[in-house]
Scaffold this motif. Structure first.
Motif, mmCIF file in Angstrom:
data_model
loop_
_atom_site.group_PDB
_atom_site.id
_atom_site.type_symbol
_atom_site.label_atom_id
_atom_site.label_comp_id
_atom_site.label_asym_id
_atom_site.label_seq_id
_atom_site.Cartn_x
_atom_site.Cartn_y
_atom_site.Cartn_z
ATOM 1 N N SER A 22 0.939 -1.299 0.066
ATOM 2 C CA SER A 22 0.110 0.068 0.093
ATOM 3 C C SER A 22 0.950 1.385 -0.068
ATOM 4 O O SER A 22 2.005 1.043 0.381
ATOM 5 N N ALA A 23 0.352 2.491 -0.494
ATOM 6 C CA ALA A 23 0.908 3.684 -0.454
ATOM 7 C C ALA A 23 1.123 3.902 1.115
ATOM 8 O O ALA A 23 0.105 3.709 1.923
ATOM 9 N N PRO A 24 2.168 4.742 1.676
ATOM 10 C CA PRO A 24 2.160 5.171 2.990
ATOM 11 C C PRO A 24 0.858 5.947 3.511
ATOM 12 O O PRO A 24 0.410 5.652 4.427
ATOM 13 N N SER A 47 3.100 9.656 6.278
ATOM 14 C CA SER A 47 3.387 10.538 5.040
ATOM 15 C C SER A 47 4.665 9.894 4.593
ATOM 16 O O SER A 47 5.607 9.445 5.157
ATOM 17 N N SER A 48 4.865 9.758 3.164
ATOM 18 C CA SER A 48 6.370 9.329 2.406
ATOM 19 C C SER A 48 7.165 10.154 3.023
ATOM 20 O O SER A 48 8.301 9.809 2.984
ATOM 21 N N ASN A 49 7.020 11.572 3.110
ATOM 22 C CA ASN A 49 8.187 12.566 3.467
ATOM 23 C C ASN A 49 8.804 11.782 4.797
ATOM 24 O O ASN A 49 10.032 12.105 4.935
ATOM 25 N N ALA A 107 -3.296 12.748 3.977
ATOM 26 C CA ALA A 107 -3.528 13.265 2.647
ATOM 27 C C ALA A 107 -2.785 12.750 1.482
ATOM 28 O O ALA A 107 -1.422 12.547 1.832
ATOM 29 N N GLU A 108 -3.176 12.528 0.396
ATOM 30 C CA GLU A 108 -2.631 12.106 -0.565
ATOM 31 C C GLU A 108 -1.475 13.030 -1.168
ATOM 32 O O GLU A 108 -1.703 14.078 -1.294
ATOM 33 N N ALA A 128 6.267 9.320 -5.239
ATOM 34 C CA ALA A 128 6.979 9.118 -6.334
ATOM 35 C C ALA A 128 8.452 9.392 -6.056
ATOM 36 O O ALA A 128 9.295 8.501 -6.329
ATOM 37 N N GLU A 129 8.619 10.357 -5.010
ATOM 38 C CA GLU A 129 10.144 10.599 -4.737
ATOM 39 C C GLU A 129 10.642 9.604 -3.659
ATOM 40 O O GLU A 129 11.889 9.033 -3.883
#
Length: 476
Positions: free
Chosen positions: A8-10, A16-18, A323-324, A330-331
């Motif tokens: 899954s996406a974080p 958050s991906s960050n 929030a998406e 992508a980074e």
């Protein structure tokens, strides 16, 4: 059967991906060598990466993270009525009971082995390994027990071996065979191996090799309190006992090695618990965050790894979806896919490659028992041949790039290897040897002068000295 955790996406799982990117950056900035990581939130893998040449299919040595799997095997045996935490240790080894056992030894129970509270004042594993007849259990029972069991925490790998030996007695099976239908097959853990003592008993306290995703699945089972999907694998009360503080092991200050100890699991700050192994093998379970983090590495700074987890990942986990952020996601994916440990690059070639004679260098007496060394150069590889009394080891190193193969140089058995070479100057050859199913990396220098050679090397992590005495040689 291969079983993979869902992905899954974080942001979909409330992180958050960050935050993951900042964790990776902090690891890099502090020169902490990780080999892999897998972060699981709400049962979904939200981030995974391997620092090339380490790779997802490769197993990695777990060192003492093996202990948590041994603890699980005890949990199965207790559940099946084959033993009890209150059984006396001596009851399993009637043939090895000393002639005059001390009261402390007679009082020792299985739970004291589980909690590292045997009463010993020094780890027993080294004298056990030195016993000439290979009977490690008998040696454990011969060693002095200075304190009353249950009163004193001492990290004792010999105690975990005794759990493995007891399981062998109670179940009639070796540890890995006993765990296979109960734990490994249900979780889809394939190809696991476990080192054994001279008598063929799994060492228990170390020696397990599995993949990063296997670690994550094991942690997820514990996070789910013994459930795997709809199937009950381990009883919830065993999971609770095993991961709770059973004995104090410090002042509960800033160290994550002083927060208490369970049944072969460490308590951490922030309500977290973990299994861990030397040089940074981690299964970190975060119940409040519903998360698991699996890590393999080759570092002496294990507290540094945990500090970055607490600083960057723990506070970033929110109850609901975040929030998406397609750009950050992508980074992060690019960052994870680009993880790598580069071989050193100095000067790719030297005139020595053309002028080195074809003869072999005879080596002076050395602790590795190498008799001779030969070096030749091909288009993109340096080929080193080490000759022992009865065996020859050929080592292929890529020119400032990894050449993968196998070698027995590390432990006497075939180990996967990624090796590279470069030149520091025209007379000094530099080698980097990564044993990519272990934490270990050897860096070596070969110095040439006239008809002599000097070979020196160091290992990145180890239990003893990391730098070896140089080995000198002369042309035959």
């Amino acid at each position: 059967m291969t079983i993979r955790l869902p992905r899954s996406a974080p942001e979909s799982q409330g992180i958050s991906s960050n935050a993951v990117s900042r964790f990776l950056q902090a690891i890099a900035e502090n020169d902490i060598e990780l080999h892999s990581l897998m972060l699981v939130r709400h049962g979904q893998v939200v981030a995974e990466g391997w620092w090339a040449p380490y790779a997802a299919p490769l197993k990695h040595k777990m060192f003492s993270l093996s202990k948590s799997f041994t603890s699980s095997a005890v949990g199965f045996a207790v559940t099946e009525g084959l033993l009890s935490p209150d059984d006396k240790v001596l009851s399993f080894f009637p043939e090895d009971v000393p002639n005059d056992p001390s009261p402390h030894l007679e009082a020792m129970r299985v739970r004291h082995l589980l909690t590292m509270a045997t009463g010993h004042t020094a780890d027993t594993i080294d004298p056990m390994k030195m016993t000439p007849d290979g009977n490690w259990a008998a040696e454990f029972l011969r060693l002095p027990v200075d304190k009353a069991p249950g009163t004193h925490f001492l990290y004792n790998t010999g105690a975990t071996y005794m759990l493995s030996a007891i399981l062998r007695k109670a179940t009639g099976q070796n540890l890995l065979d006993y765990l296979r239908p109960r734990l490994l097959e249900p979780l889809g853990i394939e190809g696991a191996t476990w080192e054994t003592c001279p008598r063929g008993i799994a060492i228990g306290g170390y020696g397990l090799s599995i993949t990063t995703e296997d670690i994550a699945k094991f942690g997820q089972l514990y996070l789910n309190k013994g459930l795997w999907g709809e199937r009950r694998i381990l009883p919830e009360n065993w999971i609770e006992e095993a991961t709770s503080k059973q004995i104090a092991n410090g002042d509960e200050g800033e160290s994550d090695w002083a927060q208490g100890y369970g049944y072969q699991f460490w308590r951490c700050r922030h309500g977290v618990y973990r299994g861990d192994g030397a040089f940074g093998q981690f299964c970190i379970v975060m119940p409040q965050q519903d998360a698991v983090l699996a890590i393999t590495s080759g570092t002496n700074d294990m507290q540094g790894v945990l500090n970055r987890v607490w600083e960057h990942l723990l506070p970033a986990m929110r109850p609901g979806a975040a929030a998406e952020d397609p750009q950050a996601y992508a980074e992060l994916n690019a960052q994870l896919k680009g993880l790598k440990l580069e071989p050193p690059e100095r000067t790719p070639s030297s005139p020595r490659e053309r002028s080195l004679p074809a003869e072999t260098y005879r080596l002076e007496e050395n602790e590795r028992t190498w008799k001779a060394l030969a070096i030749r150069f091909e288009k993109d590889e340096a080929v080193l041949t080490f000759q022992e009394e009865s065996e020859i080891h050929e080592l292929r190193c890529g020119r400032e790039s990894w050449a993968e193969g196998t070698s027995k140089l590390l432990e006497g058995t075939d180990s996967r290897l990624a090796a590279a070479f470069t030149w520091e100057n025209p007379d000094r050859l530099l080698l980097t040897l990564r044993f990519i199913e272990t934490p270990f990396c050897i860096t070596a220098a070969v110095d040439f002068e006239d008809d002599e050679v000097r070979f020196s090397y160091r290992i990145n992590v180890g239990f003893g000295g990391q730098e070896a005495p140089p080995i000198r040689g002369r042309l035959r």
